[in-house]
Design a protein around this motif. Structure first.
Motif, short mmCIF file in Angstrom:
data_model
loop_
_atom_site.label_atom_id
_atom_site.label_comp_id
_atom_site.label_asym_id
_atom_site.label_seq_id
_atom_site.Cartn_x
_atom_site.Cartn_y
_atom_site.Cartn_z
N ASP A 1 50.25 -13.98 -16.35
CA ASP A 1 49.07 -14.83 -16.22
C ASP A 1 48.58 -14.88 -14.78
OD1 ASP A 1 49.24 -15.33 -18.90
OD2 ASP A 1 50.23 -17.28 -18.69
N ALA A 2 49.53 -14.94 -13.82
CA ALA A 2 49.15 -14.97 -12.41
C ALA A 2 48.45 -13.67 -12.02
CB ALA A 2 50.38 -15.20 -11.54
N ALA A 3 48.96 -12.55 -12.56
CA ALA A 3 48.32 -11.27 -12.28
C ALA A 3 46.91 -11.22 -12.86
CB ALA A 3 49.17 -10.13 -12.85
N GLU A 4 46.74 -11.72 -14.08
CA GLU A 4 45.41 -11.71 -14.70
C GLU A 4 44.43 -12.61 -13.95
OE1 GLU A 4 45.93 -12.63 -18.81
OE2 GLU A 4 46.67 -10.62 -19.32
N ARG A 5 44.92 -13.75 -13.43
CA ARG A 5 44.02 -14.62 -12.65
C ARG A 5 43.55 -13.93 -11.38
NH1 ARG A 5 47.74 -18.65 -14.33
NH2 ARG A 5 48.87 -18.48 -12.34
N SER A 6 44.36 -12.97 -10.88
CA SER A 6 43.94 -12.22 -9.69
C SER A 6 43.15 -10.96 -10.05
CB SER A 6 45.17 -11.84 -8.85
OG SER A 6 46.01 -10.96 -9.55
N GLY A 7 42.86 -10.80 -11.34
CA GLY A 7 42.06 -9.66 -11.78
C GLY A 7 42.84 -8.41 -12.09
N VAL A 8 44.15 -8.52 -12.35
CA VAL A 8 45.00 -7.35 -12.60
C VAL A 8 45.58 -7.46 -14.01
CG1 VAL A 8 47.04 -6.07 -11.90
CG2 VAL A 8 45.59 -7.14 -10.17
N GLN A 9 45.36 -6.45 -14.83
CA GLN A 9 45.90 -6.41 -16.18
C GLN A 9 47.12 -5.50 -16.19
OE1 GLN A 9 43.19 -5.11 -19.23
NE2 GLN A 9 44.79 -4.96 -20.79
N LEU A 10 48.30 -6.09 -16.42
CA LEU A 10 49.53 -5.31 -16.46
C LEU A 10 49.77 -4.69 -17.83
CD1 LEU A 10 52.06 -7.56 -14.48
CD2 LEU A 10 50.91 -5.49 -13.71
N LEU A 11 49.66 -5.49 -18.87
CA LEU A 11 49.96 -5.01 -20.22
C LEU A 11 48.75 -4.29 -20.82
CD1 LEU A 11 51.84 -8.16 -21.48
CD2 LEU A 11 52.85 -5.90 -21.13
N PRO A 12 48.99 -3.23 -21.59
CA PRO A 12 47.87 -2.53 -22.21
C PRO A 12 47.32 -3.31 -23.40
CG PRO A 12 49.93 -1.57 -22.96
CD PRO A 12 50.30 -2.61 -21.94
N GLY A 13 46.06 -3.12 -23.67
CA GLY A 13 45.43 -3.69 -24.86
C GLY A 13 45.04 -2.56 -25.80
N PRO A 14 44.46 -2.89 -26.96
CA PRO A 14 44.01 -1.85 -27.89
C PRO A 14 43.07 -0.86 -27.21
CG PRO A 14 43.94 -3.99 -28.95
CD PRO A 14 44.24 -4.26 -27.50
N GLY A 15 43.37 0.41 -27.34
CA GLY A 15 42.55 1.45 -26.74
C GLY A 15 42.99 1.88 -25.36
N ASP A 16 43.94 1.14 -24.74
CA ASP A 16 44.39 1.49 -23.39
C ASP A 16 45.42 2.62 -23.39
OD1 ASP A 16 42.75 -0.41 -22.33
OD2 ASP A 16 44.32 -1.91 -22.03
N LEU A 17 46.14 2.81 -24.50
CA LEU A 17 47.12 3.89 -24.60
C LEU A 17 46.44 5.12 -25.20
CD1 LEU A 17 50.22 1.94 -25.99
CD2 LEU A 17 49.60 2.41 -23.61
N VAL A 18 46.48 6.23 -24.49
CA VAL A 18 45.79 7.46 -24.91
C VAL A 18 46.85 8.50 -25.29
CG1 VAL A 18 44.15 9.25 -24.27
CG2 VAL A 18 43.91 6.94 -23.33
N PRO A 19 47.05 8.73 -26.61
CA PRO A 19 48.10 9.67 -27.03
C PRO A 19 47.58 11.10 -27.12
CG PRO A 19 47.19 8.58 -28.95
CD PRO A 19 46.44 8.04 -27.75
N SER A 20 48.50 12.05 -26.95
CA SER A 20 48.20 13.46 -27.21
C SER A 20 49.49 14.15 -27.62
CB SER A 20 47.59 14.14 -25.98
OG SER A 20 48.52 14.14 -24.90
N CYS A 21 49.36 15.32 -28.28
CA CYS A 21 50.54 16.03 -28.78
C CYS A 21 50.17 17.49 -29.01
CB CYS A 21 51.04 15.38 -30.08
SG CYS A 21 52.60 16.06 -30.72
N THR A 22 51.18 18.36 -28.93
CA THR A 22 50.93 19.78 -29.17
C THR A 22 50.99 20.14 -30.65
OG1 THR A 22 53.29 20.26 -28.79
CG2 THR A 22 51.80 20.45 -26.90
N CYS A 23 51.22 19.17 -31.53
CA CYS A 23 51.26 19.46 -32.96
C CYS A 23 49.83 19.66 -33.50
CB CYS A 23 51.95 18.31 -33.72
SG CYS A 23 50.93 16.83 -33.93
#
Length: 426
Positions: free
Chosen positions: A126-148
């Motif tokens: 919460d302290a990080a978010e109040r300073s404008g920093v998002q630590l944890l990812p939200g929906p869409g923040d993780l970008v997957p890829s694979c060689t399959c």
């Protein structure tokens, strides 16, 4: 200096996690680990792929995991012999983000204590978010890829990697900070410095006018080093059980190809580990073809039956063979080393004895009848074959019907029944 500027390109390598067989047990027990899983599941539109990814993760299909700023990479074993390279990307924090985050943490000693205890309380995030920093990812923040060949986002291999990563985050929240671009030691050093500066400012603000401090007691370094006595060196560390994995290398303009460097580093680690554990070179000087086969077999991520990486094709070209020839030979090497390659390349006529008794053993076990040619036993449809080695083991091979295109498949066995049933069950 920010943690990102000190730790650029650094990464951590985690060995394969043990199986997680209880289908009711959660992958994450911490609230931040569950937030990570929520970011994955909030992005996916296919619950079936997620379910298969959870099954792969629980069954231990995810190999060594490399975590570096902005990415997680691992080979994930599926239904085919060749594992797939899965990767999850996430945005790193800017230097300005790190300054705000460190200031927010340094002003509260409880936040520093929590990080040292491998904890990430809500108050810190919460302290990080109040300073404008998002630590944890939200929906869409993780970008997957694979060689399959599956173009799902995520596919089951990338989903399995993400679920296993939640277990790493559970144990150590610094894994998340590394993903955001922060080196653990650099973070702790910077927090210690900012905390000391904060304490000095507070002490200065409360100090009485005119108060002075005396010299602290201590010993000069030159006095400590004046003696010629040096303690004995500690005994060498024991050799690890397995060779280490190379770190994840960044792709930079003008730099060598990272996959090629990873390939060479894997081979170097294997050689070094063998020297440490045996004191002898397990790979004596061989002809270029055998050495290329050994190299190809040591890095299964480069090898396929009909699809080949650029590095693999270049290795085959360097010894005047096709990629398919090298892939087949690498499969034989993984099946039995030098003897496995000899079985592939050199038929021979075994003497009477175990070879002659093998057909009767197969018939007794109600397995397909086999015809003899040299040291080969082949079924009537031309799809299954056992090759008898000079080491007394049976090497299973498989071919497509009518193609006479034999590939090593499965493990060698001293029992022909075991070798054939193992291939039939695969």
């Amino acid at each position: 200096m920010t943690p990102a500027s000190r730790g650029t390109g650094a990464g951590r390598v985690f060995p394969p996690l043990p199986q997680h067989p209880d289908p009711q047990a959660p992958f994450a027990t911490s609230w931040w680990g569950n937030a990570w899983i929520g970011a994955l599941e909030g992005t996916s539109l296919d619950a079936g792929r997620l379910a298969r990814g959870r099954a792969y993760a629980r069954e231990g299909h995810v190999d060594t995991i490399t975590v570096a700023p902005g990415r997680i990479v691992a080979y994930v074993h599926g239904s085919r012999p060749r594992p797939y390279r899965a990767e999850i990307r996430m945005r790193t924090l800017t230097p300005e983000d790190w300054d705000r985050f460190l200031d927010a943490v340094a002003t509260e000693p409880a936040h520093i204590a929590a990080l040292l205890d491998k904890d990430m309380p809500h108050a810190l995030v919460d302290a990080a978010e109040r300073s404008g920093v998002q630590l944890l990812p939200g929906p869409g923040d993780l970008v997957p890829s694979c060689t399959c060949p599956d173009h799902g986002r995520p596919c089951k291999h990338a989903a399995a990697l993400t679920y296993q990563t939640a277990r790493l985050l559970d144990a150590d929240p610094f894994v998340l900070l590394l993903l955001r671009g922060g080196d653990e030691q650099a973070l702790l050093d910077e927090l210690a410095q900012r905390s000391a500066q904060q304490a000095a400012r507070e002490q200065s603000a409360t100090a009485k006018p005119g108060a002075t401090g005396g010299n602290l007691p201590g010993t000069l370094a030159r006095d400590v080093l004046a003696t010629e006595y040096r303690p004995p060196l500690p005994p060498p560390l024991a050799a690890p059980a397995h060779p280490g994995e190379p770190p994840l290398l960044p792709s930079l303009p003008g730099a060598p190809n990272p996959t090629s460097l990873e390939f060479l580093a894997t081979d170097t680690a294997t050689r070094a580990h063998a020297y440490l554990t045996t004191g002898a070179n397990p790979f004596p000087t061989a002809d270029p073809w055998h050495d290329a086969v050994r190299l190809a077999a040591s890095h299964p991520g480069l090898t396929g039956r009909r699809s080949f990486s650029r590095q693999f094709a270049e290795l085959a070209q360097s010894v005047d063979h096709t990629p398919a020839d090298l892939a087949r030979a690498a499969a034989a090497w993984r099946q039995g080393g030098e003897e496995g390659l000899a079985i592939l390349e050199s038929p021979w006529d075994p003497p009477a004895g175990p070879f002659d008794r093998a057909r009767g053993a197969l018939i007794t076990a109600d397995l397909p009848r086999m015809t003899i040619h040299h040291n080969h036993l082949t079924n009537a449809s031309g799809t299954l074959q056992l090759r008898y080695g000079r080491d007394g083991r049976w090497y299973p091979y498989r071919s497509e019907p009518g193609r006479d295109d034999w590939w090593p498949e499965g493990e060698a066995d001293e029992d022909p029944v075991g070798a054939l049933t193992g291939m039939l069950d695969s």
